[in-house]
Design a protein around this motif. Structure first.
Motif, short mmCIF file in Angstrom:
data_model
loop_
_atom_site.label_atom_id
_atom_site.label_comp_id
_atom_site.label_asym_id
_atom_site.label_seq_id
_atom_site.Cartn_x
_atom_site.Cartn_y
_atom_site.Cartn_z
N TYR A 1 0.85 -1.19 0.00
CA TYR A 1 0.00 0.00 0.00
C TYR A 1 0.88 1.23 0.00
O TYR A 1 2.03 1.21 0.43
CB TYR A 1 -0.98 0.00 1.18
N ILE A 2 0.30 2.31 -0.53
CA ILE A 2 0.97 3.61 -0.56
C ILE A 2 -0.07 4.68 -0.22
O ILE A 2 -1.27 4.45 -0.41
CB ILE A 2 1.60 3.90 -1.95
N PRO A 3 0.38 5.83 0.27
CA PRO A 3 -0.59 6.92 0.46
C PRO A 3 -1.17 7.34 -0.88
O PRO A 3 -0.50 7.29 -1.91
CB PRO A 3 0.27 8.05 1.07
N CYS A 4 -2.41 7.76 -0.86
CA CYS A 4 -3.05 8.22 -2.10
C CYS A 4 -2.40 9.50 -2.60
O CYS A 4 -1.96 10.33 -1.80
CB CYS A 4 -4.53 8.54 -1.84
N PRO A 5 -2.39 9.68 -3.91
CA PRO A 5 -2.00 10.99 -4.45
C PRO A 5 -2.97 12.05 -3.91
O PRO A 5 -4.12 11.74 -3.59
CB PRO A 5 -2.16 10.82 -5.96
N PRO A 6 -2.53 13.30 -3.83
CA PRO A 6 -3.38 14.36 -3.25
C PRO A 6 -4.78 14.46 -3.85
O PRO A 6 -5.74 14.70 -3.13
CB PRO A 6 -2.58 15.64 -3.48
N ASP A 7 -4.92 14.29 -5.16
CA ASP A 7 -6.24 14.43 -5.78
C ASP A 7 -7.19 13.30 -5.37
O ASP A 7 -8.40 13.47 -5.38
CB ASP A 7 -6.13 14.53 -7.30
N TYR A 8 -6.68 12.13 -4.98
CA TYR A 8 -7.52 11.03 -4.48
C TYR A 8 -7.96 11.27 -3.05
O TYR A 8 -9.03 10.86 -2.64
CB TYR A 8 -6.73 9.72 -4.49
N ALA A 9 -7.08 11.90 -2.25
CA ALA A 9 -7.29 11.97 -0.81
C ALA A 9 -8.09 13.16 -0.33
O ALA A 9 -8.51 13.21 0.82
CB ALA A 9 -5.93 11.97 -0.11
N GLU A 10 -8.34 14.12 -1.18
CA GLU A 10 -9.02 15.35 -0.76
C GLU A 10 -10.39 15.08 -0.15
O GLU A 10 -11.21 14.38 -0.74
CB GLU A 10 -9.16 16.29 -1.96
N GLY A 11 -10.62 15.58 1.07
CA GLY A 11 -11.92 15.46 1.72
C GLY A 11 -12.23 14.09 2.29
O GLY A 11 -13.38 13.79 2.56
N MET A 12 -11.22 13.25 2.49
CA MET A 12 -11.46 11.89 2.99
C MET A 12 -11.91 11.92 4.45
O MET A 12 -11.36 12.65 5.27
CB MET A 12 -10.18 11.05 2.90
N VAL A 13 -12.93 11.14 4.73
CA VAL A 13 -13.38 10.91 6.11
C VAL A 13 -13.57 9.41 6.27
O VAL A 13 -13.77 8.68 5.30
CB VAL A 13 -14.70 11.65 6.44
N ALA A 14 -13.50 8.94 7.52
CA ALA A 14 -13.68 7.51 7.78
C ALA A 14 -15.12 7.13 7.45
O ALA A 14 -16.05 7.93 7.61
CB ALA A 14 -13.35 7.20 9.24
N ALA A 15 -15.31 5.89 7.00
CA ALA A 15 -16.63 5.41 6.62
C ALA A 15 -17.62 5.53 7.77
O ALA A 15 -17.32 5.15 8.90
CB ALA A 15 -16.53 3.95 6.18
N GLY A 16 -18.78 6.09 7.50
CA GLY A 16 -19.85 6.20 8.49
C GLY A 16 -19.64 7.26 9.55
O GLY A 16 -20.32 7.26 10.56
N SER A 17 -18.69 8.17 9.35
CA SER A 17 -18.47 9.20 10.37
C SER A 17 -17.91 10.46 9.71
O SER A 17 -17.67 10.51 8.52
CB SER A 17 -17.49 8.70 11.43
N ILE A 18 -17.67 11.47 10.55
CA ILE A 18 -17.03 12.69 10.05
C ILE A 18 -15.59 12.75 10.55
O ILE A 18 -14.93 13.77 10.44
CB ILE A 18 -17.82 13.94 10.47
N GLN A 19 -15.10 11.64 11.10
CA GLN A 19 -13.74 11.55 11.60
C GLN A 19 -12.74 11.63 10.43
O GLN A 19 -12.98 11.07 9.37
CB GLN A 19 -13.57 10.21 12.33
N GLU A 20 -11.63 12.35 10.64
CA GLU A 20 -10.63 12.45 9.60
C GLU A 20 -10.07 11.08 9.27
O GLU A 20 -9.98 10.21 10.12
CB GLU A 20 -9.50 13.38 10.04
N ALA A 21 -9.68 10.93 8.01
CA ALA A 21 -9.16 9.65 7.56
C ALA A 21 -7.97 9.86 6.64
O ALA A 21 -7.82 10.91 6.03
CB ALA A 21 -10.25 8.87 6.83
#
Length: 150
Positions: free
Chosen positions: A38-58
Motif C-alpha cells: 500500500y501507498i498513500p493516495c496521491p493528493p487528488d484522491y485523498a481530498e476530503g477523505m473521512v472515515a466510513a460512516g463518520s465525520i472523523q478524519e481519515a
C-alpha cells in the motif's frame, strides 16, 4: 382451513419459482491475490477523505497487488475480500469483508489498485491479510420481462 394452507404453500412455491426466472446460474471463479502493498493516495484522491460512516478524519491509501486468473476467460466484476489491521492489530474496516472490486481480470497475471480510507488515529504500518477475489466469467444478467405466451 386445510385448503387455505395448501393455497398458501402453492403460492409460496410459485413465487419462489418465478423469482428465479430469467437468472443465469454461473459459478464464481476464484482469483488469487499476491504481491500486496500500500501507498498513500496521491493528493487528488485523498481530498476530503473521512472515515466510513463518520465525520472523523481519515487517511487515504491505495492497496496495490497482482490478480492471478488461472482460467482462459476474463473474469468480470471480481470482488476483493480481505482483512486489514493497523500496527496494534486493531481492525481497520470492522465488520467488512468485501473491500472493493476489479472491473475485469484478464487471463494470467494483472495489476490492480484499490482505494481505502483509514481513520487518522489508526497507526501504520497496515497489515494486509487473507486477501482473495472471485468473480464471474460473464456478466450476470437478470431479465425483468416474463416470456410471453404463444
Amino acid at each position: 382451513m386445510a385448503l387455505r394452507g395448501i393455497f398458501t404453500a402453492l403460492l409460496i412455491a410459485g413465487l419462489w419459482l418465478i423469482s428465479g426466472a430469467g437468472l443465469t446460474a454461473q459459478a464464481l471463479t476464484p482469483i488469487e491475490i499476491s504481491d500486496l502493498s500500500y501507498i498513500p493516495c496521491p493528493p487528488d484522491y485523498a481530498e476530503g477523505m473521512v472515515a466510513a460512516g463518520s465525520i472523523q478524519e481519515a487517511n487515504c491509501f491505495l492497496i496495490t497487488g497482482k490478480a492471478i486468473n488461472r482460467t482462459n476467460k476474463s473474469v468480470i466484476d471480481a470482488d476483493i475480500f480481505g482483512r486489514i489491521f493497523d500496527a496494534n492489530d486493531n481492525p481497520v474496516m470492522q465488520n467488512r469483508g468485501r473491500l472493493g472490486g476489479i472491473p475485469e481480470v484478464p487471463p494470467g497475471e494483472s495489476e490492480f489498485k484499490l482505494r481505502i480510507s483509514v481513520a487518522a488515529n489508526q497507526p501504520e504500518p497496515l497489515k494486509l491479510k487473507q486477501f482473495k477475489a472471485s468473480g464471474f466469467s460473464s456478466t450476470v444478467r437478470q431479465f425483468s420481462e416474463t416470456p410471453s405466451a404463444q
